[in-house]
Design a protein around this motif. Structure first.
Motif, short mmCIF file in Angstrom:
data_model
loop_
_atom_site.label_atom_id
_atom_site.label_comp_id
_atom_site.label_asym_id
_atom_site.label_seq_id
_atom_site.Cartn_x
_atom_site.Cartn_y
_atom_site.Cartn_z
N VAL A 22 32.30 18.46 -5.84
CA VAL A 22 33.05 19.16 -6.88
C VAL A 22 32.55 18.74 -8.26
O VAL A 22 32.27 19.58 -9.12
CB VAL A 22 34.57 18.89 -6.75
CG1 VAL A 22 35.32 19.40 -7.98
CG2 VAL A 22 35.12 19.52 -5.48
N TYR A 23 32.38 17.43 -8.46
CA TYR A 23 31.91 16.94 -9.76
C TYR A 23 30.47 17.36 -10.02
O TYR A 23 30.12 17.72 -11.15
CB TYR A 23 32.06 15.42 -9.84
CG TYR A 23 33.49 14.97 -9.93
CD1 TYR A 23 34.28 15.30 -11.02
CD2 TYR A 23 34.07 14.22 -8.90
CE1 TYR A 23 35.60 14.89 -11.11
CE2 TYR A 23 35.39 13.81 -8.98
CZ TYR A 23 36.15 14.14 -10.09
OH TYR A 23 37.46 13.74 -10.17
N ALA A 24 29.63 17.37 -8.99
CA ALA A 24 28.23 17.78 -9.17
C ALA A 24 28.14 19.26 -9.56
O ALA A 24 27.38 19.61 -10.47
CB ALA A 24 27.45 17.52 -7.88
N VAL A 25 28.92 20.10 -8.92
CA VAL A 25 28.90 21.53 -9.26
C VAL A 25 29.46 21.73 -10.67
O VAL A 25 28.95 22.56 -11.44
CB VAL A 25 29.66 22.37 -8.21
CG1 VAL A 25 29.80 23.82 -8.66
CG2 VAL A 25 28.95 22.30 -6.86
N ALA A 26 30.49 20.98 -11.04
CA ALA A 26 31.04 21.08 -12.40
C ALA A 26 29.98 20.72 -13.43
O ALA A 26 29.82 21.42 -14.44
CB ALA A 26 32.25 20.17 -12.55
N ARG A 27 29.24 19.65 -13.17
CA ARG A 27 28.19 19.23 -14.12
C ARG A 27 27.06 20.25 -14.18
O ARG A 27 26.45 20.44 -15.23
CB ARG A 27 27.68 17.85 -13.73
CG ARG A 27 28.66 16.75 -14.04
CD ARG A 27 28.09 15.39 -13.68
NE ARG A 27 28.91 14.33 -14.19
CZ ARG A 27 29.54 13.43 -13.43
NH1 ARG A 27 29.43 13.49 -12.11
NH2 ARG A 27 30.26 12.49 -13.97
N GLU A 28 26.76 20.87 -13.05
CA GLU A 28 25.74 21.91 -13.02
C GLU A 28 26.20 23.14 -13.82
O GLU A 28 25.43 23.73 -14.57
CB GLU A 28 25.49 22.30 -11.56
CG GLU A 28 24.55 23.45 -11.34
CD GLU A 28 24.53 23.84 -9.88
OE1 GLU A 28 24.82 25.02 -9.58
OE2 GLU A 28 24.24 22.98 -9.03
N ALA A 29 27.46 23.50 -13.67
CA ALA A 29 28.01 24.68 -14.33
C ALA A 29 28.20 24.47 -15.84
O ALA A 29 28.10 25.41 -16.61
CB ALA A 29 29.34 25.08 -13.69
N ILE A 104 35.90 28.96 -11.02
CA ILE A 104 36.95 28.11 -11.58
C ILE A 104 36.46 27.44 -12.86
O ILE A 104 37.15 27.45 -13.89
CB ILE A 104 37.40 27.05 -10.55
CG1 ILE A 104 38.15 27.72 -9.39
CG2 ILE A 104 38.26 25.96 -11.21
CD1 ILE A 104 38.35 26.82 -8.18
N PHE A 105 35.25 26.91 -12.83
CA PHE A 105 34.73 26.19 -13.99
C PHE A 105 34.41 27.14 -15.14
O PHE A 105 34.66 26.81 -16.31
CB PHE A 105 33.51 25.36 -13.61
CG PHE A 105 33.81 24.33 -12.54
CD1 PHE A 105 35.04 23.69 -12.50
CD2 PHE A 105 32.89 24.02 -11.56
CE1 PHE A 105 35.34 22.75 -11.51
CE2 PHE A 105 33.16 23.08 -10.59
CZ PHE A 105 34.39 22.44 -10.55
N GLU A 106 33.90 28.32 -14.85
CA GLU A 106 33.64 29.30 -15.91
C GLU A 106 34.95 29.74 -16.57
O GLU A 106 35.03 29.89 -17.78
CB GLU A 106 32.93 30.53 -15.34
CG GLU A 106 31.49 30.28 -14.95
CD GLU A 106 30.91 31.41 -14.11
OE1 GLU A 106 31.51 32.50 -14.04
OE2 GLU A 106 29.84 31.17 -13.52
N THR A 107 35.97 29.93 -15.74
CA THR A 107 37.27 30.35 -16.26
C THR A 107 37.88 29.27 -17.14
O THR A 107 38.38 29.54 -18.23
CB THR A 107 38.21 30.72 -15.10
OG1 THR A 107 37.58 31.72 -14.29
CG2 THR A 107 39.55 31.23 -15.59
N ARG A 108 37.81 28.03 -16.69
CA ARG A 108 38.37 26.92 -17.47
C ARG A 108 37.58 26.72 -18.76
O ARG A 108 38.17 26.51 -19.83
CB ARG A 108 38.39 25.63 -16.64
CG ARG A 108 38.95 24.43 -17.38
CD ARG A 108 40.39 24.59 -17.78
NE ARG A 108 40.89 23.41 -18.44
CZ ARG A 108 41.69 23.41 -19.49
NH1 ARG A 108 42.15 24.54 -20.00
NH2 ARG A 108 42.09 22.29 -20.03
#
Length: 121
Positions: A22-29, A104-108
């Protein structure tokens, strides 16, 4: 060692990879994230605001976007997951797909940008 790594080291071995992902994808996004705390949780921050936390509980893992609007806005994409306004439950055996994490990350990120950019005017 940062607050996220310290948090992940305390997670059960079977859950650590799912939380780390989850954290890796967040950092990528969103590459310009920092580590810190939000609402007492180890979290990634975007522009100083709580962006996401991924935590372990006794019965599930939880993703917390620090917003009551993000998950309801994409509710049509959350089939198969138990969720509330502020949390999405998952497990190491039933992880959140990458495309859903990106949404989720794009929306936030959009929510934070709109809020902070509105304050600049």
């Amino acid at each position: 060692m940062g607050i996220i790594d310290a948090h992940l080291e305390r997670a059960a071995t079977g859950n650590r990879a799912a939380l780390s992902r989850v954290y890796a994808v967040a950092r990528e996004a969103t590459p310009d994230l920092t580590e810190g705390e939000s609402y007492g949780m180890p979290a990634l921050l975007y522009r100083g605001k709580g962006f996401v936390a991924a935590l372990e509980s006794k019965s599930h893992l939880g993703l917390y976007p620090f917003s009551g609007k993000v998950l309801p806005a994409i509710s049509d994409r959350l089939a198969g997951f138990d969720w509330s306004q502020g949390a999405l439950k998952f497990t190491a055996q039933h992880e959140i797909p990458d495309d859903l994490l990106h949404l989720i990350f794009e929306t936030r990120r959009g929510e934070i940008d709109a809020q902070l950019d509105r304050k600049k005017r």
